[in-house]
Design an enzyme around this catalytic site. Structure first.
Site, PDB file in Angstrom:
ATOM      1  N   GLU A  65       1.484 -10.577  -1.611  1.00  9.46           N
ATOM      2  CA  GLU A  65       0.063 -10.687  -1.368  1.00  9.46           C
ATOM      3  C   GLU A  65      -0.412 -10.778  -0.028  1.00  9.46           C
ATOM      4  OE1 GLU A  65      -0.922 -13.059  -5.549  1.00  9.46           O
ATOM      5  OE2 GLU A  65      -0.864 -14.233  -3.878  1.00  9.46           O
ATOM      6  N   LYS A  77       3.910 -23.012 -11.682  1.00  9.70           N
ATOM      7  CA  LYS A  77       3.730 -21.866 -10.804  1.00  9.70           C
ATOM      8  C   LYS A  77       4.520 -21.435  -9.838  1.00  9.70           C
ATOM      9  CE  LYS A  77       0.598 -19.419 -11.353  1.00  9.70           C
ATOM     10  NZ  LYS A  77      -0.695 -19.659 -10.661  1.00  9.70           N
ATOM     11  N   HIS A 127      -2.146   6.419 -13.581  1.00 11.30           N
ATOM     12  CA  HIS A 127      -3.415   5.521 -13.933  1.00 11.30           C
ATOM     13  C   HIS A 127      -2.884   4.258 -14.268  1.00 11.30           C
ATOM     14  CE1 HIS A 127      -5.633   9.307 -13.403  1.00 11.30           C
ATOM     15  NE2 HIS A 127      -4.651   9.880 -14.161  1.00 11.30           N
ATOM     16  N   SER A 183       1.879 -24.246  -6.765  1.00 11.29           N
ATOM     17  CA  SER A 183       0.445 -24.644  -7.004  1.00 11.29           C
ATOM     18  C   SER A 183       0.306 -26.001  -6.683  1.00 11.29           C
ATOM     19  CB  SER A 183       0.138 -24.086  -8.289  1.00 11.29           C
ATOM     20  OG  SER A 183      -1.041 -24.707  -8.371  1.00 11.29           O
TER      21      SER A 183
END
Length: 467
Positions: A299, A292, A164, A286
């Site tokens: 992704e 970044k 979980h 970024s």
């Protein structure tokens, strides 16, 4: 005002230009990936036709050699991007036939004897799938090997196991990495089983009802290196789409493994975790935030897993409502099929590069342990000493503070049973990798040897063919 219709004269009829473009769809693009398979299928078909027991042979030995020589030339042109499929051709089959007819005249006009574009595309897709399944399995095996190597380097580095997404029990980087290796190797088994089902030759089924000439479908199957022909000619037609959906289901399982691995890496490389550091060259920046390093590769793999699963469902849905026999609906399954395989392979290669450069931060992994992580182990220890497990469970729950100071490395090493953090048999997983590579290599060599014999040139799946 009356609309003027423009009629295009094609090999298979006179068709309204706008509707011709509509019916061709993406075939001029998708079929570029089938040129080689179509040429190989044609070489086998013409060879078989030349051996039919007729009073007068359809093709002489010399004519067969002429056809095959031209087919080799087409393959070579396609490999350097110089073979085109036009809207007037409609598809790869007519493009190849047009080229052969232009070069060989009447000989080229005979090559379509005893076959239909229905069984042509079916055999093309199966030949294409054979190569793609092997390549996908090979790339999945390579990633599994990289993960096993990562596991071996960090086999006893402790890592909090989670359920979980909450801290649960002591685990290790070795257990985590090799779990994904085994998942991929299971996917490889599935792919190779799908390969076996795909390895049946539909050529000679024609439009799905056979032909009135004494063709030899077993010979054609052997010439192409299939394990056997599809027996029932109508089933050979009906299997179109089902086979593609099956291949995509195998790709879907690979993508499920990749997606979960990607999700873990995204989470565990967050500064709040810091378990792993992603290689900066595989991250993107970024447009506004200079600091970044975004896990865009991961992704995209996570998102593309949905795309591949959708490709498989799309093909299955197209087939679901079809009556038996060929239906043009099947043309719409070609794009999702090819795209799904290409996406899976691209994701495997990207993940392999990223995992190779992954940095394991052992100190952060160890510092993530809290006393509560050792609760289940302590309860089991008490149960092993005679306390009923449910009593041990309640006792530990009330005395969590007493677990302070337990060594995470010792806790990991204590779990020595098969497959546990301290009982990993990485040699067995490495052996599975070697076996998979061997099976794939043997099959690929068999394909190359068979096609080389058929074409009379040294055939390899990449590079130029040599006469």
């Amino acid at each position: 005002m009356t609309m003027q219709r423009k009629i295009r004269v094609t090999t298979v009829g006179d068709v309204d230009s706008e509707l011709l473009a509509f019916t061709v769809g993406r075939d001029t693009e998708n079929d570029l990936r089938l040129i080689e398979a179509d040429c190989i299928g044609t070489a086998a078909h013409v060879t078989m036709l030349s051996r039919m027991p007729l009073k007068r042979a359809l093709f002489t030995g010399r004519e067969v050699k002429q056809v095959i020589s031209e087919l080799v030339g087409i393959i070579n042109k396609s490999r350097i991007g110089e073979f085109a499929i036009t809207v007037d051709d409609q598809d790869v089959h007519m493009a190849v036939e047009r080229t052969l007819t232009k070069k060989l005249g009447a000989i080229g006009r005979k090559i379509h004897t005893a076959r239909s574009r229905n069984d042509q595309v079916a055999v093309d897709l199966r030949l294409f799938a054979k190569n793609e399944i092997l390549s996908t399995a090979d790339e999945a095996t390579e990633l599994a090997g990289i993960l096993v190597a990562l596991s071996r380097r960090h086999v006893r580095v402790p890592m909090v196991g989670r359920t979980h997404m909450q801290p649960a029990m002591p685990s290790s980087v070795g257990l985590w990495a090799s779990a994904f290796a085994e998942s991929l190797l299971d996917d490889v088994i599935l792919l190779l089983n799908i390969y076996e089902l795909n390895d049946q030759c539909p050529l000679g089924s024609a439009a799905g009802y056979g032909v009135s000439l004494p063709i030899d479908r077993e010979l054609t199957s052997r010439l192409l290196g299939f394990s056997r022909p599809v027996h029932n000619v109508l089933h050979a037609s009906n299997a179109r789409g089902k086979v593609e959906a099956l291949v995509l289901s195998g790709c879907g399982q690979v993508m499920l493994s990749l997606s979960r691995l990607a999700e873990d890496l995204i989470l565990y490389s967050m500064p709040e975790f810091g378990y792993f550091s992603l290689p900066p060259e595989y991250c993107t920046g970024s447009s506004i935030m200079p600091q970044k390093n975004n896990p865009d590769v991961l992704e995209l793999i996570r998102a593309k897993s949905a795309t591949v699963l959708a490709n498989g469902q799309c093909v299955a849905d197209i087939v679901r409502g079809l009556p038996s026999g060929y239906n043009r609906d099947l043309q719409e399954s070609k794009g999702p099929f090819m795209d799904g395989i290409a996406t899976t392979r691209a994701c495997l290669r990207a993940m392999s590069r990223l995992v190779k450069g992954l940095i394991v931060n052992a100190d952060r992994l160890k510092s993530a342990f809290t006393p509560a992580v050792f609760a289940a182990d302590r309860a089991l220890e008490l149960a092993g000493n005679g306390m009923p497990f449910r009593d041990a469970y309640r006792f530990v729950k009330k005395h969590l503070a007493e677990l302070e100071g337990i060594d995470a490395c010792q806790a990991v090493a204590a779990k020595t049973h098969l497959g546990a953090p301290g009982g990993l048999n990485l040699k067995a997983i490495e052996s599975r990798c070697r076996l998979a590579r061997k099976v794939i290599a043997v099959e690929r060599k068999s394909i190359d040897r068979t096609v080389s014999k058929l074409l009379g040139v040294k055939y390899r799946s990449t590079g130029r063919l040599y006469r």
